[in-house]
Structures are given as structure tokens and as C-alpha cells.
Design a protein around this motif. Structure first.
Motif, PDB file in Angstrom:
ATOM      1  N   SER A 132       6.913  51.171  15.702  1.00 31.85           N
ATOM      2  CA  SER A 132       7.076  50.030  16.601  1.00 31.85           C
ATOM      3  C   SER A 132       8.106  49.090  16.002  1.00 31.85           C
ATOM      4  O   SER A 132       7.914  48.603  14.877  1.00 31.85           O
ATOM      5  CB  SER A 132       5.740  49.314  16.786  1.00 31.85           C
ATOM      6  OG  SER A 132       4.795  50.153  17.409  1.00 31.85           O
ATOM      7  N   THR A 156      11.967  53.389  24.441  1.00 34.88           N
ATOM      8  CA  THR A 156      10.565  53.659  24.154  1.00 34.88           C
ATOM      9  C   THR A 156      10.157  54.992  24.757  1.00 34.88           C
ATOM     10  O   THR A 156      10.311  55.214  25.959  1.00 34.88           O
ATOM     11  CB  THR A 156       9.676  52.534  24.718  1.00 34.88           C
ATOM     12  OG1 THR A 156       9.958  51.323  24.003  1.00 34.88           O
ATOM     13  CG2 THR A 156       8.202  52.884  24.575  1.00 34.88           C
ATOM     14  N   THR A 196       8.424  52.895  19.854  1.00 35.13           N
ATOM     15  CA  THR A 196       8.120  51.796  20.766  1.00 35.13           C
ATOM     16  C   THR A 196       9.012  50.613  20.403  1.00 35.13           C
ATOM     17  O   THR A 196       9.001  50.151  19.268  1.00 35.13           O
ATOM     18  CB  THR A 196       6.644  51.377  20.667  1.00 35.13           C
ATOM     19  OG1 THR A 196       5.813  52.514  20.943  1.00 35.13           O
ATOM     20  CG2 THR A 196       6.330  50.276  21.672  1.00 35.13           C
ATOM     21  N   SER A 256      10.112  46.772  21.353  1.00 34.50           N
ATOM     22  CA  SER A 256       9.741  45.550  22.071  1.00 34.50           C
ATOM     23  C   SER A 256      10.928  44.588  22.103  1.00 34.50           C
ATOM     24  O   SER A 256      11.740  44.551  21.185  1.00 34.50           O
ATOM     25  CB  SER A 256       8.530  44.897  21.429  1.00 34.50           C
ATOM     26  OG  SER A 256       8.780  44.642  20.063  1.00 34.50           O
TER      27      SER A 256
END
Length: 124
Positions: free
Chosen positions: A11, A91, A121, A123
Motif C-alpha cells: 500500500s 491499484t 494499492t 491511495s
């Protein structure tokens, strides 16, 4: 029987970079075309990049651009995918795959061996 194990996902924030690895066992990658694919939730598995078994030629999917670089280290039996300036739309679950021929490298169905995937992932 070739086994492939991906690693390096995680992430991250938009703008970060990642280097995904795919370690092979049970076979020598120097004789295989190696591909990277990605699959986002609810979408089809898309071709990302391929490294041909002979000549070292590389190809990239229409959905990716200069931010992606595929390479291989035959001595380590490992193929890599570097992704720079990650975006939220990157992602996906990233898979590596191997095939003994160099035709139809864009098509997932043409590959003989697959790893389990590594999740990326991003963000915003």
C-alpha cells in the motif's frame, strides 16, 4: 513444472515507486517468455509487459506507459516490474506468468505458468 512467486507489492501513496519481483523455480527463465498482468476488482486481467526469452526484447500493454519497466536477471531466475509515479488507477493484483514460446504474449490464455499475484494499492 515452473513455480512463480511474486513479491514487492504493498500500500503506497500516489507518486511513489515500486519494484515487483517474480522468482522462478523448477525451470530456467532464460528459456521462457515472462509476462506481467494486472487485474483490478471487477475487471479483466490486462497485459502489462513482457520480456521475450530470446533477444531480451520487451513489450508493453496499451494501458501502460513509460512509468513501467520490465527486466529480468537470468542468473537470479527472477523477473522484475518497476513502476514509477504510481497512480490510484494502478491499484490491482499484479501477476507474473511464463510461457515457452514468444507468440501471443499479450494474451493471458497463452501462458503456461502463473504466480499467485502481489497486491498493489495506491491511495491519493
Amino acid at each position: 513444472q515452473v513455480q512463480l512467486v511474486e513479491s514487492g507489492g504493498g500500500s503506497v501513496q500516489a507518486g511513489d515507486s515500486l519494484r515487483l519481483s517474480c522468482a522462478a523455480s523448477g525451470g530456467t527463465i532464460s528459456t521462457y517468455t515472462l509476462g506481467w498482468f494486472r487485474q483490478a476488482p471487477g475487471k479483466e486481467r490486462d497485459f502489462v509487459a513482457a520480456s521475450m526469452w530470446h533477444g531480451g526484447t520487451t513489450y508493453y500493454g496499451d494501458s501502460v506507459n513509460w512509468r513501467f519497466t520490465v527486466s529480468r536477471d537470468n542468473a537470479k531466475n527472477t523477473v522484475f516490474l518497476e513502476v514509477d509515479r504510481l497512480k490510484p488507477e494502478d491499484t490491482a493484483l499484479y501477476y507474473c506468468a511464463a510461457k515457452s514460446s514468444d507468440d501471443n504474449y499479450r494474451f493471458a490464455g497463452s501462458y503456461d505458468y502463473w504466480g499467485q499475484g502481489t497486491q498493489v494499492t495506491v491511495s491519493s
